[in-house]
Design a protein around this motif. Structure first.
Motif, PDB file in Angstrom:
ATOM      1  N   ALA A 108       0.825  -1.217   0.000  1.00  0.00           N
ATOM      2  CA  ALA A 108       0.000   0.000   0.000  1.00  0.00           C
ATOM      3  C   ALA A 108       0.854   1.259   0.000  1.00  0.00           C
ATOM      4  CB  ALA A 108      -0.931  -0.014   1.215  1.00  0.00           C
ATOM      5  N   SER A 109       1.976   1.217   0.722  1.00  0.00           N
ATOM      6  CA  SER A 109       2.831   2.399   0.803  1.00  0.00           C
ATOM      7  C   SER A 109       3.497   2.711  -0.529  1.00  0.00           C
ATOM      8  CB  SER A 109       3.903   2.202   1.884  1.00  0.00           C
ATOM      9  OG  SER A 109       4.859   1.225   1.492  1.00  0.00           O
ATOM     10  N   ARG A 110       3.589   1.722  -1.423  1.00  0.00           N
ATOM     11  CA  ARG A 110       4.236   1.927  -2.713  1.00  0.00           C
ATOM     12  C   ARG A 110       3.259   2.192  -3.852  1.00  0.00           C
ATOM     13  NH1 ARG A 110       9.295   3.079  -3.430  1.00  0.00           N
ATOM     14  NH2 ARG A 110       9.172   2.106  -5.468  1.00  0.00           N
ATOM     15  N   LEU A 111       1.970   2.050  -3.588  1.00  0.00           N
ATOM     16  CA  LEU A 111       0.994   2.163  -4.670  1.00  0.00           C
ATOM     17  C   LEU A 111       1.065   3.490  -5.412  1.00  0.00           C
ATOM     18  CD1 LEU A 111      -2.322   0.456  -3.498  1.00  0.00           C
ATOM     19  CD2 LEU A 111      -0.845  -0.156  -5.421  1.00  0.00           C
ATOM     20  N   ALA A 112       1.263   4.574  -4.651  1.00  0.00           N
ATOM     21  CA  ALA A 112       1.302   5.894  -5.292  1.00  0.00           C
ATOM     22  C   ALA A 112       2.446   5.995  -6.296  1.00  0.00           C
ATOM     23  CB  ALA A 112       1.418   6.985  -4.241  1.00  0.00           C
ATOM     24  N   HIS A 113       3.495   5.201  -6.115  1.00  0.00           N
ATOM     25  CA  HIS A 113       4.644   5.251  -7.018  1.00  0.00           C
ATOM     26  C   HIS A 113       4.346   4.627  -8.380  1.00  0.00           C
ATOM     27  CE1 HIS A 113       8.035   5.763  -3.800  1.00  0.00           C
ATOM     28  NE2 HIS A 113       7.062   6.637  -3.670  1.00  0.00           N
ATOM     29  N   THR A 114       3.318   3.811  -8.465  1.00  0.00           N
ATOM     30  CA  THR A 114       3.079   3.070  -9.703  1.00  0.00           C
ATOM     31  C   THR A 114       2.757   3.970 -10.892  1.00  0.00           C
ATOM     32  OG1 THR A 114       0.725   2.746  -9.182  1.00  0.00           O
ATOM     33  CG2 THR A 114       2.261   1.053  -8.437  1.00  0.00           C
ATOM     34  N   VAL A 115       2.247   5.162 -10.633  1.00  0.00           N
ATOM     35  CA  VAL A 115       1.873   6.046 -11.741  1.00  0.00           C
ATOM     36  C   VAL A 115       2.801   7.256 -11.852  1.00  0.00           C
ATOM     37  CG1 VAL A 115      -0.542   5.351 -11.760  1.00  0.00           C
ATOM     38  CG2 VAL A 115       0.176   7.214 -10.268  1.00  0.00           C
ATOM     39  N   THR A 116       3.958   7.211 -11.183  1.00  0.00           N
ATOM     40  CA  THR A 116       4.855   8.368 -11.211  1.00  0.00           C
ATOM     41  C   THR A 116       5.486   8.602 -12.581  1.00  0.00           C
ATOM     42  OG1 THR A 116       6.619   6.934 -10.347  1.00  0.00           O
ATOM     43  CG2 THR A 116       5.419   8.283  -8.753  1.00  0.00           C
ATOM     44  N   ALA A 117       5.515   7.589 -13.428  1.00  0.00           N
ATOM     45  CA  ALA A 117       6.092   7.754 -14.768  1.00  0.00           C
ATOM     46  C   ALA A 117       5.023   7.976 -15.835  1.00  0.00           C
ATOM     47  CB  ALA A 117       6.932   6.532 -15.130  1.00  0.00           C
ATOM     48  N   VAL A 118       3.767   7.961 -15.445  1.00  0.00           N
ATOM     49  CA  VAL A 118       2.664   8.123 -16.403  1.00  0.00           C
ATOM     50  C   VAL A 118       2.406   9.607 -16.657  1.00  0.00           C
ATOM     51  CG1 VAL A 118       0.209   7.725 -16.822  1.00  0.00           C
ATOM     52  CG2 VAL A 118       1.582   5.965 -15.697  1.00  0.00           C
ATOM     53  N   THR A 119       2.266   9.965 -17.917  1.00  0.00           N
ATOM     54  CA  THR A 119       1.921  11.342 -18.280  1.00  0.00           C
ATOM     55  C   THR A 119       0.518  11.367 -18.884  1.00  0.00           C
ATOM     56  OG1 THR A 119       2.822  11.176 -20.531  1.00  0.00           O
ATOM     57  CG2 THR A 119       4.341  11.834 -18.776  1.00  0.00           C
ATOM     58  N   GLU A 120      -0.113  12.514 -18.820  1.00  0.00           N
ATOM     59  CA  GLU A 120      -1.455  12.671 -19.381  1.00  0.00           C
ATOM     60  C   GLU A 120      -1.444  12.378 -20.883  1.00  0.00           C
ATOM     61  OE1 GLU A 120      -5.496  13.505 -19.847  1.00  0.00           O
ATOM     62  OE2 GLU A 120      -4.325  13.182 -18.009  1.00  0.00           O
ATOM     63  N   GLU A 121      -0.414  12.843 -21.561  1.00  0.00           N
ATOM     64  CA  GLU A 121      -0.324  12.646 -23.007  1.00  0.00           C
ATOM     65  C   GLU A 121      -0.248  11.162 -23.367  1.00  0.00           C
ATOM     66  OE1 GLU A 121       2.566  13.855 -26.805  1.00  0.00           O
ATOM     67  OE2 GLU A 121       3.088  14.450 -24.756  1.00  0.00           O
ATOM     68  N   THR A 122       0.608  10.430 -22.674  1.00  0.00           N
ATOM     69  CA  THR A 122       0.762   9.000 -22.965  1.00  0.00           C
ATOM     70  C   THR A 122      -0.509   8.226 -22.644  1.00  0.00           C
ATOM     71  OG1 THR A 122       3.139   9.109 -22.495  1.00  0.00           O
ATOM     72  CG2 THR A 122       2.102   6.936 -22.466  1.00  0.00           C
ATOM     73  N   LEU A 123      -1.093   8.521 -21.504  1.00  0.00           N
ATOM     74  CA  LEU A 123      -2.310   7.817 -21.090  1.00  0.00           C
ATOM     75  C   LEU A 123      -3.449   8.097 -22.057  1.00  0.00           C
ATOM     76  CD1 LEU A 123      -3.676   6.040 -18.980  1.00  0.00           C
ATOM     77  CD2 LEU A 123      -4.169   8.101 -17.657  1.00  0.00           C
ATOM     78  N   SER A 124      -3.606   9.348 -22.442  1.00  0.00           N
ATOM     79  CA  SER A 124      -4.665   9.729 -23.372  1.00  0.00           C
ATOM     80  C   SER A 124      -4.465   9.052 -24.734  1.00  0.00           C
ATOM     81  CB  SER A 124      -4.689  11.250 -23.538  1.00  0.00           C
ATOM     82  OG  SER A 124      -5.659  11.640 -24.480  1.00  0.00           O
ATOM     83  N   THR A 125      -3.214   9.026 -25.197  1.00  0.00           N
ATOM     84  CA  THR A 125      -2.914   8.396 -26.486  1.00  0.00           C
ATOM     85  C   THR A 125      -3.211   6.903 -26.451  1.00  0.00           C
ATOM     86  OG1 THR A 125      -1.184  10.015 -26.977  1.00  0.00           O
ATOM     87  CG2 THR A 125      -1.104   7.933 -28.178  1.00  0.00           C
ATOM     88  N   LEU A 126      -2.818   6.242 -25.351  1.00  0.00           N
ATOM     89  CA  LEU A 126      -3.055   4.810 -25.232  1.00  0.00           C
ATOM     90  C   LEU A 126      -4.543   4.480 -25.278  1.00  0.00           C
ATOM     91  CD1 LEU A 126      -1.656   1.995 -24.582  1.00  0.00           C
ATOM     92  CD2 LEU A 126      -2.402   2.421 -22.235  1.00  0.00           C
ATOM     93  N   VAL A 127      -5.330   5.194 -24.490  1.00  0.00           N
ATOM     94  CA  VAL A 127      -6.771   4.940 -24.448  1.00  0.00           C
ATOM     95  C   VAL A 127      -7.405   5.219 -25.809  1.00  0.00           C
ATOM     96  CG1 VAL A 127      -8.963   5.640 -23.405  1.00  0.00           C
ATOM     97  CG2 VAL A 127      -6.932   5.364 -21.971  1.00  0.00           C
ATOM     98  N   SER A 128      -6.954   6.280 -26.448  1.00  0.00           N
ATOM     99  CA  SER A 128      -7.479   6.635 -27.762  1.00  0.00           C
ATOM    100  C   SER A 128      -7.172   5.560 -28.806  1.00  0.00           C
ATOM    101  CB  SER A 128      -6.881   7.977 -28.211  1.00  0.00           C
ATOM    102  OG  SER A 128      -7.317   8.320 -29.507  1.00  0.00           O
ATOM    103  N   GLU A 129      -5.954   5.031 -28.766  1.00  0.00           N
ATOM    104  CA  GLU A 129      -5.578   4.009 -29.747  1.00  0.00           C
ATOM    105  C   GLU A 129      -6.309   2.695 -29.482  1.00  0.00           C
ATOM    106  OE1 GLU A 129      -2.128   3.864 -31.805  1.00  0.00           O
ATOM    107  OE2 GLU A 129      -1.030   5.392 -30.706  1.00  0.00           O
ATOM    108  N   ILE A 130      -6.496   2.365 -28.224  1.00  0.00           N
ATOM    109  CA  ILE A 130      -7.275   1.164 -27.895  1.00  0.00           C
ATOM    110  C   ILE A 130      -8.702   1.317 -28.408  1.00  0.00           C
ATOM    111  CG2 ILE A 130      -8.318  -0.128 -25.986  1.00  0.00           C
ATOM    112  CD1 ILE A 130      -5.755   0.394 -24.397  1.00  0.00           C
ATOM    113  N   ASP A 131      -9.257   2.497 -28.226  1.00  0.00           N
ATOM    114  CA  ASP A 131     -10.637   2.766 -28.633  1.00  0.00           C
ATOM    115  C   ASP A 131     -10.802   2.746 -30.154  1.00  0.00           C
ATOM    116  OD1 ASP A 131     -13.312   3.497 -28.541  1.00  0.00           O
ATOM    117  OD2 ASP A 131     -12.875   5.632 -28.328  1.00  0.00           O
TER     118      ASP A 131
END
Length: 286
Positions: A108-131
């Motif tokens: 639980a103490s490390r969960l917040a670290h899992t998205v520290t390398a994620v950017t809005e641009e990358t996440l948005s692009t990934l979801v868009s391409e999947i869609d």
């Protein structure tokens, strides 16, 4: 060199970049991750002595992690330590239940670290391409295979049909037949799985877009991808990643990605989920 968000904590950067570092830099990074409190107090030369490397290697390691030099890395380590939750004493409860609770607390103490390398641009692009892909193929092997199966089922249930093939040769054959307008989504925690790399190569040769969800930004799969979503590993160090490998962070993020897709699709995704629930309802018995 670190290319993620500036606010990503140093231990998360080490966990993601250590596998791709030169051996001497990796020793420095591991020495820091193994004893963060000591690293904060040590000079670059002291860290070099502990790691069996040169002072220049310590400086290069800090720069690889995205800092100007070792002093800036020490400051970042101190800042991360100051904001971290107090650690739990594993010896406080020697029972099996105590050990289980300790493991959950550390996770639980490390969960917040899992998205520290994620950017809005990358996440948005990934979801868009999947869609938008005319055809979507999900591939995963090794310890990431269960994540891939779950992801494909969740996407299909949300009205975004996704194919999944368990056999590695079958994956390559399917990927080679995707073609332009399609997408191959590869889940690879390690980023070095040979079978997954072969699938990506086949998909790219067919003209399909190659999407990746992985834990290491400088891994072969991340560097081959058109879009790579990097999910930081739960463990603090590369050593721990080898000993206590977990794909729980990938599972959490992939579930959230499907949730974002459902939100993007709106009513059509909701209708698909209702249909899925209907099927599930009929499959249940008293």
């Amino acid at each position: 060199m670190w290319q993620g968000p500036d606010d990503a904590p140093p231990t998360a950067r080490i966990a993601m970049l250590a596998p791709s570092m030169q051996p001497s830099e990796r020793r420095v990074a591991e020495a820091i991750a193994t004893d963060v409190d000591a690293a904060i107090e040590r000079t670059a030369q002291e860290i070099a002595d502990v790691a069996g490397a040169g002072r220049a290697t310590v400086i290069r390691t800090a720069q690889t992690l995205g800092y100007e030099g070792y002093p800036q890395l020490r400051v970042a380590l101190a800042r991360e330590r100051a904001t971290a939750e107090p650690s739990q004493d594993d010896a406080a409860d020697p029972t099996m239940l105590g050990a289980l609770r300790g493991a959950v607390d550390r996770f639980a103490s490390r969960l917040a670290h899992t998205v520290t390398a994620v950017t809005e641009e990358t996440l948005s692009t990934l979801v868009s391409e999947i869609d938008g892909a005319a055809r979507l193929f999900v591939a995963a092997n090794g310890l990431s295979a269960p994540v891939g199966v779950d992801l494909a089922m969740r996407l299909t249930s949300a009205g975004r049909p996704a194919e999944y093939v368990a056999d590695t040769l079958g994956q390559q054959i399917t990927a080679s037949q995707l073609g332009a307008g399609s997408a191959c989504l590869v889940v690879s925690g390690s980023g070095v799985n040979r079978a997954s790399i072969d699938v990506m190569t086949a998909a790219r040769a067919s003209g399909a877009r190659v999407l990746v969800i992985t834990s290491f930004p400088r891994s072969p799969v991340a560097e081959m991808a058109d879009t790579a979503l990097v999910v930081a590993p739960i463990n603090d160090s590369f050593r721990d990643e080898l000993l206590y490998t977990s794909r729980a962070a990938l599972m959490l993020v992939t579930e959230s990605v499907v949730g974002l897709l459902v939100h993007r699709r709106g009513a059509s995704a909701t209708a698909a989920q209702v249909a899925t629930l209907s099927v599930l309802g009929h499959s249940l018995s008293e």
